[in-house]
Design a protein around this motif. Structure first.
Motif, PDB file in Angstrom:
ATOM      1  N   LYS A   9       0.841  -1.193   0.000  1.00  0.00           N
ATOM      2  CA  LYS A   9       0.000   0.000   0.000  1.00  0.00           C
ATOM      3  C   LYS A   9       0.879   1.248   0.000  1.00  0.00           C
ATOM      4  CE  LYS A   9      -3.802   2.056   2.693  1.00  0.00           C
ATOM      5  NZ  LYS A   9      -4.773   2.172   1.591  1.00  0.00           N
ATOM      6  N   PRO A 134       2.058   1.448  -5.884  1.00  0.00           N
ATOM      7  CA  PRO A 134       1.234   0.867  -4.822  1.00  0.00           C
ATOM      8  C   PRO A 134       0.438  -0.335  -5.312  1.00  0.00           C
ATOM      9  CG  PRO A 134       1.112   3.249  -4.727  1.00  0.00           C
ATOM     10  CD  PRO A 134       1.908   2.911  -5.968  1.00  0.00           C
ATOM     11  N   THR A 135      -0.023  -1.149  -4.376  1.00  0.00           N
ATOM     12  CA  THR A 135      -0.538  -2.484  -4.652  1.00  0.00           C
ATOM     13  C   THR A 135      -1.476  -2.577  -5.839  1.00  0.00           C
ATOM     14  OG1 THR A 135      -0.461  -2.775  -2.246  1.00  0.00           O
ATOM     15  CG2 THR A 135      -1.473  -4.523  -3.536  1.00  0.00           C
ATOM     16  N   THR A 217       4.274  -4.220   4.473  1.00  0.00           N
ATOM     17  CA  THR A 217       3.020  -3.863   5.133  1.00  0.00           C
ATOM     18  C   THR A 217       3.308  -3.169   6.456  1.00  0.00           C
ATOM     19  OG1 THR A 217       0.861  -4.773   5.780  1.00  0.00           O
ATOM     20  CG2 THR A 217       2.786  -6.085   6.368  1.00  0.00           C
ATOM     21  N   VAL A 223      -4.080  -1.693   6.117  1.00  0.00           N
ATOM     22  CA  VAL A 223      -2.881  -2.068   5.366  1.00  0.00           C
ATOM     23  C   VAL A 223      -2.785  -3.590   5.259  1.00  0.00           C
ATOM     24  CG1 VAL A 223      -0.380  -1.839   5.206  1.00  0.00           C
ATOM     25  CG2 VAL A 223      -1.728   0.023   6.171  1.00  0.00           C
ATOM     26  N   GLU A 226      -5.240  -4.921   2.664  1.00  0.00           N
ATOM     27  CA  GLU A 226      -4.787  -4.730   1.286  1.00  0.00           C
ATOM     28  C   GLU A 226      -3.659  -5.703   0.947  1.00  0.00           C
ATOM     29  OE1 GLU A 226      -3.164  -1.239  -1.704  1.00  0.00           O
ATOM     30  OE2 GLU A 226      -4.687  -0.817  -0.199  1.00  0.00           O
ATOM     31  N   SER A 227      -2.794  -5.986   1.903  1.00  0.00           N
ATOM     32  CA  SER A 227      -1.710  -6.942   1.667  1.00  0.00           C
ATOM     33  C   SER A 227      -2.263  -8.341   1.433  1.00  0.00           C
ATOM     34  CB  SER A 227      -0.739  -6.945   2.856  1.00  0.00           C
ATOM     35  OG  SER A 227      -0.165  -5.674   3.035  1.00  0.00           O
TER      36      SER A 227
END
Length: 394
Positions: A9, A134-135, A217, A223, A226-227
Motif C-alpha cells: 500500500k 502501490p498495490t 506492510t 494495510v 490490502e496486503s
C-alpha cells in the motif's frame, strides 16, 4: 538474473525497503539495479542522489533508475506515438496537448513490464529490484501478461487482418474526411510485438526460482487487508511471494503514554500478520526516529532487515496459496505445514473468509472470482487445507 518486486500500500515504506535491499546485494558483490516503476517516483529521494530514465551508479555495484514513460514511449514506440499525435492534432488539439494525450491510460504499466523484460534479456545485472507502484497498480501490471494475451489472441489479431485488407479500399475516402491516414501493417504489428515481449516476461514472473514478490506492510488493519488482497491476486496469476516485511513497529523503548494505544494495537496486528501470512517468513522493522533518506540511514535499515543474509536468495519457494478450477467450481488450497488434527470451521462475509482450526484462527481476503461463491467445506490433503467453492450467491 534474480528479479525481486517490492510492493505494498502507498506509504508503507516499500521504496526504502527496495533501496536497502539493493544496497545489501551490492555490498555482497552482486551487480544490482533498483528500478522504480512507480509514477510518483521517490527512489532518488531515498538514495539522495539524482536519478533518471537510464541507470545511474549510486555506489559500488549499485545502480538506480526511474522509469520515464514519455522517454520509453519515444525510444520503443516512437512511430505509434507520432501517429497518435497526428490523429489528435487532426481532431483540433494543439501540439503539447496531443503529445501528452498520446500516452494512453495503462501505458506506464505496460512500459514498466517491457523495461523489466529488456533488462532481463540483456543480462547486464545479477539482481534487478523493482520498486513498484502501490498495490492496486502493481497488481494490474503483473496481470497484464495473462489478461493481455486473451485480448491479443482473440480480438486484436483478427481485427488487424481485417484492417490490413480494408486499408487500400477505404484510405482514399477516409483520409480527406478525417485528416489523417489509417494505420498501416507495420503500425498494427507494433502492439503485438510488445505483447510477445510481455508474454515472455510472464513466463519469467511465474518462475519462482527467478522472480519473487516481497510484500511490505504495516501493523494496521487497512494495510493488512490490502496486503492479504494482494496475496490473493498474486496467487491467481501464480506469482510467488517469498517474504513479508512488517514495517514501522513502535520500539519497546518508547514508553510515552501518547503511544500506548498504538503499541497495544500493533501487538495484536503484528501477530495477525504472522498468522495470516504463515508459512511465509515475516521480517519486522522498527519505526525510525528520522526519515530514511541517504545511504547512511539505508545502511542501518539494511542491517535490520538482512544482517549477514543475502537478500537475493529465495526465502520461500512454495506457493502457500493456490486456486484451482474444478468441475463444480474452485478449490482454494492453503499450505499449512503444522495443520492440527482438529475440525475446521469456516465462516464467510463478503470477500472475507474466516478459518478456525481448534484455537488457531486465520482471516483471508478472497479474489472476486471466489467472493461471490459459497464454501462447500474443507478437507485435508497432506500439509494442505483444501476449501471448496461453488454456486454463486444470490
Amino acid at each position: 538474473m534474480r528479479l525481486i518486486l517490492m510492493t505494498g500500500k502507498g506509504g508503507v515504506g516499500k521504496t526504502s525497503t527496495a533501496a536497502a535491499t539493493g544496497l545489501r546485494c551490492a555490498e555482497l558483490g552482486h551487480k544490482t539495479l533498483v528500478l522504480s516503476t512507480d509514477p510518483a517516483h521517490s527512489l532518488a529521494d531515498s538514495f539522495d542522489v539524482p536519478l533518471g530514465h537510464e541507470p545511474r551508479k549510486v555506489c559500488e555495484n549499485l545502480w538506480g533508475a526511474e522509469l520515464d514513460v514519455l522517454e520509453e514511449l519515444e525510444q520503443n514506440w516512437g512511430s505509434v506515438k507520432r501517429y497518435m499525435t497526428e490523429v489528435l492534432q487532426a481532431r483540433g488539439l494543439d501540439g503539447v496537448q496531443a503529445e501528452e494525450l498520446s500516452i494512453l491510460p495503462g501505458m506506464d504499466e505496460i512500459f514498466g513490464l517491457v523495461r523489466v523484460f529488456r533488462h532481463h534479456k540483456e543480462g547486464d545485472y545479477d539482481v534487478l529490484i523493482i520498486d513498484s507502484a502501490p498495490t492496486g497498480t502493481a497488481l494490474r501490471l503483473l496481470s497484464i501478461p495473462e489478461v493481455g494475451g486473451w485480448y491479443m489472441r482473440r480480438l486484436y489479431k483478427p481485427l488487424e487482418k481485417v484492417a490490413v485488407y480494408l486499408r487500400p479500399l477505404v484510405e482514399p475516402i477516409f483520409k480527406p474526411l478525417a485528416g489523417f491516414s489509417l494505420p498501416d501493417k507495420e503500425m498494427m504489428d507494433l502492439p503485438y510485438e510488445f505483447y510477445e515481449q510481455i508474454e515472455a516476461l510472464g513466463r519469467i514472473l511465474t518462475d519462482n526460482s527467478v522472480t519473487s514478490v516481497r510484500l511490505v506492510t504495516n501493523p494496521e488493519k487497512m494495510v493488512i487487508k490490502e496486503s492479504l488482497r494482494a496475496q490473493a491476486y498474486l496467487s491467481l496469476y501464480n506469482i510467488s511471494i517469498d517474504m513479508v516485511v512488517s514495517n514501522r513497529i513502535i520500539p519497546d523503548e518508547v514508553t510515552d503514554p501518547y503511544f500506548q494505544y498504538w503499541k497495544e494495537n500493533q501487538k495484536i496486528y503484528r501477530q495477525e500478520i504472522i498468522d495470516s501470512f504463515s508459512p511465509l517468513p515475516v521480517k519486522e522493522v522498527p519505526l525510525y526516529t528520522r526519515e530514511i533518506c541517504g545511504l547512511a540511514t539505508l545502511e542501518k535499515l539494511k542491517e535490520m532487515l538482512y544482517g549477514d543474509e543475502d537478500p537475493s536468495q529465495v526465502y520461500f519457494r512454495q506457493n502457500p496459496y493456490q486456486i484451482k478450477q474444478t468441475a463444480g467450481g474452485f478449490d482454494l488450497e492453503l499450505l499449512l505445514p503444522a495443520l492440527p488434527d482438529e475440525s475446521v470451521q469456516l465462516s464467510k462475509s463478503g470477500d472475507e473468509l474466516n478459518i478456525r482450526i481448534g484455537n488457531h484462527r486465520r482471516n483471508m481476503v478472497l479474489p472476486q472470482s471466489l467472493a461471490t461463491l459459497r464454501t462447500t467445506g474443507a478437507r485435508r490433503e497432506g500439509d494442505r487445507l483444501v476449501i471448496g467453492f461453488s454456486e454463486r450467491l444470490p
